[in-house]
Each structure stands twice: as structure tokens, then as C-alpha cells.
Motif scaffolding. Structure first.
Motif, short mmCIF file in Angstrom:
data_model
loop_
_atom_site.label_atom_id
_atom_site.label_comp_id
_atom_site.label_asym_id
_atom_site.label_seq_id
_atom_site.Cartn_x
_atom_site.Cartn_y
_atom_site.Cartn_z
N GLU A 34 16.57 54.57 35.37
CA GLU A 34 15.60 55.16 36.26
C GLU A 34 16.43 56.24 36.93
OE1 GLU A 34 12.88 54.52 40.32
OE2 GLU A 34 12.73 52.96 38.60
N ARG A 35 17.33 55.76 37.63
CA ARG A 35 18.27 56.56 38.39
C ARG A 35 18.91 57.81 37.65
NH1 ARG A 35 21.46 54.32 42.71
NH2 ARG A 35 22.14 56.30 43.17
N VAL A 36 19.26 57.62 36.33
CA VAL A 36 19.84 58.84 35.40
C VAL A 36 18.65 59.28 34.67
CG1 VAL A 36 22.12 57.89 35.59
CG2 VAL A 36 20.45 57.20 33.47
N HIS A 37 17.55 58.81 34.72
CA HIS A 37 16.30 59.57 34.13
C HIS A 37 16.48 59.39 32.62
CE1 HIS A 37 15.20 61.04 37.91
NE2 HIS A 37 16.47 61.78 38.10
N LEU A 38 16.75 58.12 32.11
CA LEU A 38 16.90 57.92 30.78
C LEU A 38 16.14 56.65 30.68
CD1 LEU A 38 20.56 57.89 29.65
CD2 LEU A 38 18.85 59.50 28.90
N SER A 39 15.56 56.40 29.20
CA SER A 39 14.90 55.06 28.90
C SER A 39 15.93 53.92 28.95
CB SER A 39 14.38 55.11 27.39
OG SER A 39 15.51 54.87 26.69
N ARG A 40 15.45 52.63 29.35
CA ARG A 40 16.33 51.47 29.38
C ARG A 40 17.31 51.49 28.03
NH1 ARG A 40 17.30 46.32 28.63
NH2 ARG A 40 17.32 45.00 30.36
N ASN A 41 16.71 51.58 27.15
CA ASN A 41 17.35 51.59 25.90
C ASN A 41 18.66 52.49 25.53
OD1 ASN A 41 16.26 49.04 24.84
ND2 ASN A 41 14.74 50.05 23.45
N ALA A 42 18.05 53.76 25.86
CA ALA A 42 19.20 54.90 25.72
C ALA A 42 20.14 54.74 26.83
CB ALA A 42 18.57 56.42 25.99
N CYS A 43 19.86 54.35 27.74
CA CYS A 43 21.15 54.05 28.83
C CYS A 43 21.87 52.86 28.37
CB CYS A 43 20.42 53.73 30.35
SG CYS A 43 21.47 53.51 31.47
N TRP A 44 21.36 51.95 27.96
CA TRP A 44 22.16 50.68 27.31
C TRP A 44 23.10 51.28 26.27
CZ3 TRP A 44 22.48 48.37 22.48
CH2 TRP A 44 23.14 47.15 22.52
N ARG A 45 22.40 51.98 25.12
CA ARG A 45 23.34 52.39 24.09
C ARG A 45 24.48 53.36 24.51
NH1 ARG A 45 18.29 52.98 21.59
NH2 ARG A 45 18.37 55.21 22.29
N ARG A 46 24.33 54.10 25.76
CA ARG A 46 25.30 54.96 26.02
C ARG A 46 26.54 54.19 26.83
NH1 ARG A 46 25.04 60.49 27.44
NH2 ARG A 46 23.12 61.38 26.21
N ILE A 47 26.02 52.96 27.51
CA ILE A 47 26.99 52.25 28.13
C ILE A 47 28.01 51.26 27.12
CG2 ILE A 47 27.18 50.02 29.63
CD1 ILE A 47 24.94 51.04 31.36
N ARG A 48 26.80 50.71 26.20
CA ARG A 48 27.61 50.05 25.10
C ARG A 48 28.55 50.95 24.32
NH1 ARG A 48 28.92 45.49 24.67
NH2 ARG A 48 29.90 45.32 22.70
N GLN A 49 28.32 52.16 24.03
CA GLN A 49 29.45 53.27 23.43
C GLN A 49 30.49 53.50 24.19
OE1 GLN A 49 26.76 56.46 22.83
NE2 GLN A 49 26.17 55.75 20.52
N MET A 50 30.57 53.63 25.71
CA MET A 50 31.52 53.79 26.34
C MET A 50 32.38 52.71 26.42
SD MET A 50 30.25 56.27 29.47
CE MET A 50 28.72 55.75 29.85
N GLU A 51 31.83 51.28 26.36
CA GLU A 51 32.56 50.01 26.35
C GLU A 51 33.24 50.06 25.34
OE1 GLU A 51 29.95 46.90 29.07
OE2 GLU A 51 29.31 47.36 27.18
N ASP A 52 32.65 50.29 23.88
CA ASP A 52 33.26 50.11 22.70
C ASP A 52 34.54 51.23 22.43
OD1 ASP A 52 31.52 48.20 21.85
OD2 ASP A 52 30.35 49.49 20.44
N ALA A 53 34.18 52.40 23.20
CA ALA A 53 35.33 53.36 23.02
C ALA A 53 36.64 52.87 24.27
CB ALA A 53 34.86 54.81 23.50
N GLY A 54 36.26 52.34 24.97
CA GLY A 54 37.19 52.05 25.78
C GLY A 54 37.17 52.76 27.22
N VAL A 55 36.39 53.53 27.37
CA VAL A 55 35.89 54.22 28.60
C VAL A 55 35.72 53.17 29.86
CG1 VAL A 55 34.44 55.98 29.56
CG2 VAL A 55 35.14 56.18 27.13
#
Length: 162
Positions: A34-55
Motif C-alpha cells: 500500500e505504501r509503495v502503491h503496488l499490489s501485494r503480489n507485485a511487491c512480494w515478487r520485487r522483494i523476492r528478486q532483490m533477495e535472490d540477487a543479494g540486494v
């Protein structure tokens, strides 16, 4: 080079997510989305990608050092005449295995290493110092005690342009 490639792939939305997670990693996915104006799933995917990339390397709780009786921060400056691989390996092992050392950095310039150490008090520092010099030869060691934390944060500046 790799970090530069990762930085180029982090867009403004990712930076907003990172900024909020640095403020409170326990924020719910719904609240974050809600704070970043994304759907829950889109937000989760971005976080998952950043975790997988080591960010995003980990999510942790930040503890008040005074609550654990670790009220003194010490910066320990080390110079060494030893630059052989076996000394470096031993030094790295000692640093990793010494819980009082919460940061260790190999430096350019006049110093070889700077350690950030948390101890209860000056006597605690002396015990740490005595253990350290018994474990590894050091040419020169000096310490500066932190009198006041003007700024002490783990948050990286996410808004700076790359």
C-alpha cells in the motif's frame, strides 16, 4: 562491476521498497504494498528478486547495545608488518570468531585495518585487547572510544542517483 550491474537494475520502486524495509523490516506485505502503491503480489515478487540477487542480504532486529550492557563503542586502528596469506587468514578467522568485533575493514593509506568493537566499558576493552594480541601478532594498535553517537545507522541512502 557486479554491484554496478545490480544498481542499474534497481528502479525507483525498488528503492522505495528498500527504504521502507530499512526503516521497519517487520512491516506487513499488505502495508508495504500500500505504501509503495503496488499490489501485494507485485511487491512480494520485487522483494523476492532483490533477495535472490543479494540486494537484500538479510532482515534483522536492531538491538539497543545498552540493553545488553554493551555501552562502549571503540574504533581500533591496526597496522601490521605481516601481509602473508597465512597471517591474513588467521586475522580474518580471529575477526569472524570475536563477537565484540561488529565491523572490520581493510583500509588504504596509513592504517591496515579498522575494527568497530562493542564492549561494556574500558575494562571490557582491555580484556578484548589482551585476547586479540594473544591470538595474532600486530605491529601497532591504537583505540579511540566513542564519546557520543551523533549518527549511527544501518540504513543506506536509497535516494542517491547511481
Amino acid at each position: 562491476m557486479l554491484s554496478q550491474l545490480m544498481a542499474e537494475n534497481i528502479d525507483k520502486m525498488d528503492r522505495n521498497i528498500l527504504k521502507l524495509l530499512q526503516q521497519d523490516a517487520s512491516i506487513s506485505m499488505d502495508a508495504l504494498a500500500e505504501r509503495v502503491h503496488l499490489s501485494r503480489n507485485a511487491c512480494w515478487r520485487r522483494i523476492r528478486q532483490m533477495e535472490d540477487a543479494g540486494v537484500i542480504r538479510s532482515r534483522v532486529a536492531l538491538i539497543d547495545p545498552a540493553a545488553l550492557g554493551l555501552g562502549l563503542t571503540v574504533f581500533v586502528m591496526i597496522r601490521t608488518n605481516m601481509h602473508q596469506s597465512d597471517w591474513l587468514e588467521t586475522f580474518a578467522r580471529v575477526v569472524r570468531d570475536t563477537p565484540e568485533i561488529i565491523g572490520a575493514h581493510r583500509m588504504s593509506g596509513d592504517l591496515d585495518y579498522v575494527l568497530r568493537v562493542k564492549v561494556p566499558d574500558v575494562d571490557g576493552y582491555d580484556r578484548f585487547y589482551q585476547r586479540l594480541i594473544r591470538q595474532i601478532p600486530i605491529a601497532d594498535i591504537s583505540a579511540s572510544f566513542v564519546m557520543d553517537d551523533i549518527k549511527d545507522t544501518t540504513a543506506l541512502p536509497t535516494d542517491l542517483a547511481t
